[in-house]
Design a protein around this motif. Sequence first.
Motif, short mmCIF file in Angstrom:
data_model
loop_
_atom_site.label_atom_id
_atom_site.label_comp_id
_atom_site.label_asym_id
_atom_site.label_seq_id
_atom_site.Cartn_x
_atom_site.Cartn_y
_atom_site.Cartn_z
N HIS A 386 27.16 2.55 -39.50
CA HIS A 386 25.69 2.84 -38.91
C HIS A 386 25.58 1.77 -37.98
O HIS A 386 24.36 1.33 -37.90
N LEU A 389 22.21 2.56 -35.89
CA LEU A 389 21.09 2.12 -36.87
C LEU A 389 20.63 0.58 -36.51
O LEU A 389 19.51 0.33 -36.19
N THR A 491 17.03 -2.26 -42.32
CA THR A 491 18.13 -1.23 -41.66
C THR A 491 19.55 -1.91 -42.32
O THR A 491 20.24 -1.07 -43.08
N ILE A 495 22.03 0.26 -45.10
CA ILE A 495 23.25 0.70 -44.92
C ILE A 495 24.02 0.22 -45.68
O ILE A 495 25.04 0.76 -46.05
N ALA A 567 18.63 6.79 -32.47
CA ALA A 567 19.44 6.67 -33.88
C ALA A 567 18.45 6.85 -34.89
O ALA A 567 18.93 7.35 -36.09
N LEU A 568 17.01 6.55 -34.74
CA LEU A 568 16.13 6.55 -35.86
C LEU A 568 16.04 7.98 -36.29
O LEU A 568 15.54 8.42 -37.43
N SER A 573 20.39 9.85 -40.11
CA SER A 573 19.25 8.52 -40.66
C SER A 573 18.50 9.22 -41.45
O SER A 573 17.88 8.38 -42.31
N LEU A 588 10.06 7.98 -40.29
CA LEU A 588 10.97 7.55 -39.34
C LEU A 588 10.62 8.28 -38.01
O LEU A 588 10.60 7.58 -36.96
#
Length: 729
Positions: A386, A389, A491, A495, A567-568, A573, A588
């Motif tokens: 990730h 992210l 984050t 992850i 990436a969000l 995600s 998000l």
Amino acid sequence: MAILRFKALELVDQRQAQTVKPEKHRRSDSFGQNVFNLEAMRATMPGEYFKKLQAAIKQGTTVERSVADAVASAMKTWAMAKGATHYTHWFQPLTGATAEKHDSFFDLNSDGRPIENFKGSALVQQEPDASSFPNGGLRNTFEARGYTAWDPTSPAFIIETIGAKTLCIPTIFVAYTGEALDYKAPLLKSLAVLEKAAVDVCQYFDKDVNRVNTTLGIEQEYFLVDKALFDARPDLVMTGRTLFGHAPAKGQQLEDHYFGSIPPRVHGFMLEFEEEANALGIPLRTRHNEVAPNQFECAPTFEDANLAVDHNQLLMDVMDRVALKHNFKVLLHEKPFAGVNGSGKHNNWAMSTDTGVNLLAPGKRPKENLQFLTFFITTVKAVHRHGDLLRASIASASNDHRLGANEAPPAIMSVFLGSMLNGVLDELERTAKVPLDKGDNIYLKLGIDKIPAILLDNTDRNRTSPFAFTGNKFELRAVGSSANCSSAMTTLNAIVADQLIDFKTEVDALIEQGKKKEVAIVDVLRRYVIDSKSIRFEGNGYSDEWRDEAARRGLANVPTTPLALDALVTESSAELFTRLGILSDSELHARHEILLEDYTKKIQIESRVLGDLAINHVIPTAIAYQTKLVQNVRGLRELGLDDEYSQVTVDMIKAISGYVTTIKQTVDAMIEARKVANKLEDAREKAIAYCDTVKEKFAAIRRAADKLELLVADEDWPLVKYRELLFRH
């Protein structure tokens, strides 16, 4: 403006270091004296309610209303005894700053008699007007209702401003419909998810582990400039950074400022803000000069991650207020000055159990080292999986100026482990192929028992790595100095929790197939080591060679915020955050839109300030000086002197004309680009346009203006110069 500059310099020359009398008692005696901590609770609350509150905090359960009433009563008594007259729910909206609305303890009872009142209902929940806070489309602008809700895991504290004392109660901030409108709510959820995942994995090694606490130490870098000089620079006032400024002859190349003697005025400021931070329970331990001139750093002891984030937000506010008392201005922008180091805040992250074990520190026995490798390798695998992210979590308009510069990690996400641990993982990859016979010592055969108990100083640090292992913790170095660390920590927690959940699922499946537990663990870890090998990098992250190598490895290099934020809102995600219950898909997308709009607005403001300074300050100054030069040439010719005597001056006149023309034409082009970008309705398209077509013009304007700074007489130049901003204190 030139008059303002010299008046400011005159003020600086008159400044004297303020005498700050340190407290006569030890710091430990006054630590947390303005915090409603355990000691204050125990002293003011009935024992029964105190125990219920602590149980609720430890178990993560809802605080009963009767307990809340008891807490409110004790909190009011304690705060008023210290002189507080008001209270506020202190929260962290998506503006990046903290917010508060003060209410008085003063009230009228049913008979109209004045009383001091503070009930459990006021402690637990408040309803601030929330219509103007960023919401990313979650709510209509005419809907003002939003709720702040008490976070009992972060203690209340008292802030004093100009003699007035206010009780501040840390809270989350949510919409009327329940969506998170702040940074704290997702952070708390991520901490809970990570704890459960970590406890489940810890059960393989120690059945007595019931809690896993995430710890965090946040190093804060910052610049200090005299307030008079700050006020004389409109770009600093409006944007937090200098949009113009030629590099001084001396910058940081001698590195003589780094860890040097702290200047007296700065030392006085540090003493005072440390005293206030100490009273607020912020465990600061370190202060020193940083690499760049007038750049400094302070760092605390590790503490619970939620509390560490609250303390860092509070610290930035305390520093700013105390600095004004010393006629300083704190610059928290990631890159306030071109050509010298910018500022970050390194997030030192680890996990520890309620049995006293740091899960990222090797132990003395092979079994402990297998546990260490489990959490260590799983974290590396999470970052590999990730990395996009994690990059998005530290993205901002201001941090874009810093990432990839000479003092900061690049935008490419990589992990530094050190040669020794790299060797351990390489050996694990190789020796795991060795067949294990019944009765074999698995730890010995796989080399796990070769890991030393203390790794802290076993390898050098890599300051070019965005995510480095430093002996008993990971250091996320890419977070910007002005950022709320909740974003990056939410984050990272998410992850790693996700990877731990997958790890346990995979290990349990192998155990069900009949494999021995230790063998199953090693099999999964070995696969993680192989899969995540591309994220490990030990070299110079600043080099062109690494960018080429990273591309060959398939690692993303996204240097700008608008693209990094993509990436969000990917499907993966959304699946990750919704499955873990940290952020919904709508939350998000809201955050994505808020961050894009924030980027656009900041570049827009910088563009307007840049254009104003260029057209209304730099160009008029250059033309006025050019007129003086023209008069000089005329005078020489009137005296009958040949052109060779005036050629140097003529060349300067031509150069000034060239730079003025460049500035005017580029500013005009920038304004036109801004008009085109402003017509775009899609937030992402607008942010990209501001990045690619508006911000892209900044460098040419600045380059021409900085050349003019060298040509125009010092006495005529309107803007405070770098040598004055960086070396006057």
